[in-house]
Structure formats: C-alpha cells, structure tokens
Design an enzyme around this catalytic site. Structure first.
Site, PDB file in Angstrom:
ATOM      1  N   LYS A  53       1.382  -1.370   0.141  1.00  0.00           N
ATOM      2  CA  LYS A  53      -0.014   0.245   0.106  1.00  0.00           C
ATOM      3  C   LYS A  53       0.618   1.013  -0.449  1.00  0.00           C
ATOM      4  O   LYS A  53       0.468   2.150  -0.580  1.00  0.00           O
ATOM      5  CB  LYS A  53      -1.056  -0.037   0.893  1.00  0.00           C
ATOM      6  CG  LYS A  53      -2.305  -1.139   0.936  1.00  0.00           C
ATOM      7  CD  LYS A  53      -2.607  -1.373   2.664  1.00  0.00           C
ATOM      8  CE  LYS A  53      -3.895  -2.164   2.275  1.00  0.00           C
ATOM      9  NZ  LYS A  53      -4.276  -2.558   3.662  1.00  0.00           N
ATOM     10  N   GLN A  97      -3.920  -1.166  10.490  1.00  0.00           N
ATOM     11  CA  GLN A  97      -3.850  -2.432   9.403  1.00  0.00           C
ATOM     12  C   GLN A  97      -3.796  -3.884  10.933  1.00  0.00           C
ATOM     13  O   GLN A  97      -3.655  -4.180  11.511  1.00  0.00           O
ATOM     14  CB  GLN A  97      -2.780  -2.941   8.936  1.00  0.00           C
ATOM     15  CG  GLN A  97      -2.442  -4.289   8.485  1.00  0.00           C
ATOM     16  CD  GLN A  97      -3.120  -4.219   7.376  1.00  0.00           C
ATOM     17  OE1 GLN A  97      -3.035  -3.494   6.497  1.00  0.00           O
ATOM     18  NE2 GLN A  97      -3.683  -5.370   7.135  1.00  0.00           N
ATOM     19  N   ASP A 120     -10.359   2.850   5.350  1.00  0.00           N
ATOM     20  CA  ASP A 120     -11.209   1.859   5.082  1.00  0.00           C
ATOM     21  C   ASP A 120     -12.476   2.356   5.062  1.00  0.00           C
ATOM     22  O   ASP A 120     -13.177   0.823   4.950  1.00  0.00           O
ATOM     23  CB  ASP A 120     -10.701   0.644   5.653  1.00  0.00           C
ATOM     24  CG  ASP A 120      -9.154   0.744   5.443  1.00  0.00           C
ATOM     25  OD1 ASP A 120      -9.314   0.360   4.030  1.00  0.00           O
ATOM     26  OD2 ASP A 120      -8.290   0.368   6.323  1.00  0.00           O
TER      27      ASP A 120
END
Ligand code: NDP
Length: 293
Positions: A53, A97, A120
């Site tokens: 990412k 994460q 997210d």
C-alpha cells in the site's frame, strides 16, 4: 465456454490514470493527500499488505507516514496515536492494519478514527450511511469490486448476486452496494456459515462473490453455466513444497463454465489498493475534527 479474465491490474490502471490527473491538480493547489498507516507487531502478511500500500502511495508522489508499533503496545498508547493523527492536518486518511494483537479491542480502535479520516470506511458512521443507501467512504475492497464490474461492462441491473461471506469489510458492504438502485439494482442473497444448502443458493447466481476465506472452496459444482465470479479470497497454501496464494475459488475447476472470473492474484487485490488511494484523495476535502465541534 471461454472464461474471460477480469484483470484487477487492467482495471486499476484505468483508475490510476484518472487519479494521476486529480493528484497533480491537487498538488498544483499545494495539497498533497496524506495517509497514515499504523502497523502493530510483526505479522508477515500485514507487513506485506502495508508495504504494497505505502509503495503505491510513494510511486504516486503522495504523503505516507508509517507508524510501526511493538506487538506489546498498550491499547491506550494506540488510541492516543489515533487521537493525534485525527488532529494532524497533513494526514487525510488513517489506516490501521488488521488483525491487531489479541489484547487490543479492534472495534474500539477503528471507532476512534474520526469518520472523516476513515479511509477504510469501517467506522459505524460510514457503515451506517452505506446501509441507508447514502454511501460516503466505502470500504476499499467492495468499492474496487464494483469498479471491476463497471470497467468490464458487467451490468447488475435485475441480476441475482449471491455473496458468500458476511464480514463488515467485504461480504456485507458488497451485498449492500450491489443492491442499491443507483449502483447495482441487483437482487441479492447473502450467505454465511449458517446457510443451509449453500450450493442451492450459489447455483442461482448470475454474479457470485466468494469472500469466505477458505482456499479453493468454490468449484464447478457450486455454479451455473455463464456465471460471473468475483474471487476475493487471499489464502496462502503449501503445494508441492512451495508457498502459493490462492483464492476462495478453485479457478481451474470453474474455468470453461463461468463466463468471467477475477484471478488470484491480480484480481480484486490490486483494486483494493487503488481504492485506498482514491479514498485518500476524497478524504482531503473532509472537515477536520476541530471543525466538527
Ligand atoms: P471473515 O473471516 O471476516 O469472514 C468470512 C465470512 O465467510 C463469514 O461471514 C463466515 O460466516 C463466512 N464463511 C466462512 N466459511 C463459510 C462456509 N463454509 N460457508 C459459508 N460461509 C462461510 O473474512 P473476510 O471477509 O475478512 O475475508 C474473506 C477473504 O477475503 C479472505 O480470504 C481474505 O484474506 C480475503 N480478503 C481479500 C481482500 C483483497 O483485497 N482481495 C481484502 C479483504 C479480505 P460467519 O459470519 O457465519 O462466520
């Protein structure tokens, strides 16, 4: 029947080319969208995800700050980092994460991210907006899947979408997105581990989403001829002494019966990263927590 491959690499290139223009426009106005990625512990899979990412953000000239915390970091310390990032005006999106170590309440941490930096789309405010048909920040994986369908001209209108898996990050949001009148207008069946006679349902699908996290679980016996399959799974397995990534679909078995299929790797995965970039670019316009009162 020839099964066409719905390449996530191809679809993501199309998205990046439109994003590059938007990013350079922003930079001309002195704005560099910035992402903070928080990585706790040394989970090898998480290390790879975060590296992929942040690499993409760097390649596009975006700001990315990686915060590495030890496995034994306390929940309080993690929450205070999130609070600091919430008020950092150079950070537009915050990514934590998953999975987090067991002693940390993941829900509490994700809920601490201010909804306007929730890159997210996991915060209850954003999940709630999606569930009432007013999506704001959409989780990257289902958003990427919708982009793939659009890119390859797969029309959902009036189709039957069957989703296997009801997680908050993939199954549930894709079932909502595909059902929305403006976005998909499909009829949707959401299956899970309590579903009786899963094959009865999966065989009805015009579009089948496999998001259950079980290597090569879906084979030709689960599908009807001509189905379009989105294989979301990322499973590491050992085969012939080698480590390999496979999806939730037995791709060899369904080839020739499905009309189209996202490969693993190079299917849904690259689109997830592309949508993380897009969400970060969208977030820069969101009000800071200071302005929200
Ligand atoms: P979760 O483990 O959170 O959810 C799995 C879901 O599948 C649950 O709803 C579970 O049911 C259901 N399920 C499990 N086994 C069965 C079964 N035998 N029959 C029917 N339903 C079943 O997984 P995620 O949604 O987080 O991830 C799913 C997969 O997608 C994983 O392989 C993951 O690695 C991958 N993934 C890929 C991404 C990408 O970018 N390509 C991004 C995110 C995930 P129940 O609710 O009853 O437990």
């Amino acid at each position: 029947m020839e099964t066409s491959i719905l390449s996530g690499i191809e679809a993501s290139k199309a998205l990046y080319s439109s994003l590059e223009g938007r990013i350079s426009n922003l930079k001309n106005h002195g704005i560099t969208p910035g992402l903070a990625a928080v990585l706790v512990g040394n989970n090898p899979a998480s290390e790879i995800y975060v590296k992929n990412k942040t690499k993409k953000f760097e390649a596009l000239g975006l700001k990315t700050d990686l915060f590495r915390l030890n496995e034994d970091v306390s929940e309080k310390e993690l929450l205070s980092l999130i609070e600091k990032l919430n008020f950092d005006d150079d950070i537009h999106g915050i990514l934590v994460q998953l999975p987090l170590p067991k002693h940390i309440d993941s829900e509490k941490v994700l809920n601490a991210i201010v909804p306007t930096k929730d890159v997210d789309g996991f915060h209850p405010e954003n999940a709630g907006l999606l569930s009432i048909g007013k999506p704001r920040f959409i989780p990257c994986t289902p958003k990427g899947m919708m982009f793939i369908l659009k890119h390859f001209n797969i029309d959902l209108n009036g189709k039957h979408v069957v989703v296997i898996g009801r997680s908050n990050i993939v199954g549930r949001p894709i079932s909502i997105l595909t059902s929305l009148k403006e976005l998909g207008n499909a009829t949707v069946t959401l299956c899970h581990s309590g579903t009786k006679d899963l094959k009865y349902h999966s065989k009805q699908a015009d579009v089948l989403v496999a998001a259950l996290g079980s290597p090569e679980f879906v084979d030709a016996s689960f599908i009807k001829d001509g189905v379009c399959i989105l294989d979301v799974g990322i499973n590491r397995i050992e085969r012939n002494g080698k480590s390999k990534i496979v999806g939730d679909v037995n791709q060899k078995s369904v080839s020739g019966k499905a009309s189209s299929l996202t490969p693993v790797p190079k299917g849904v995965g690259p689109m997830t990263i592309a949508m993380l970039v897009e969400n970060t670019c969208l977030l820069y316009t969101s009000p800071s927590p200071r302005d929200r009162g």
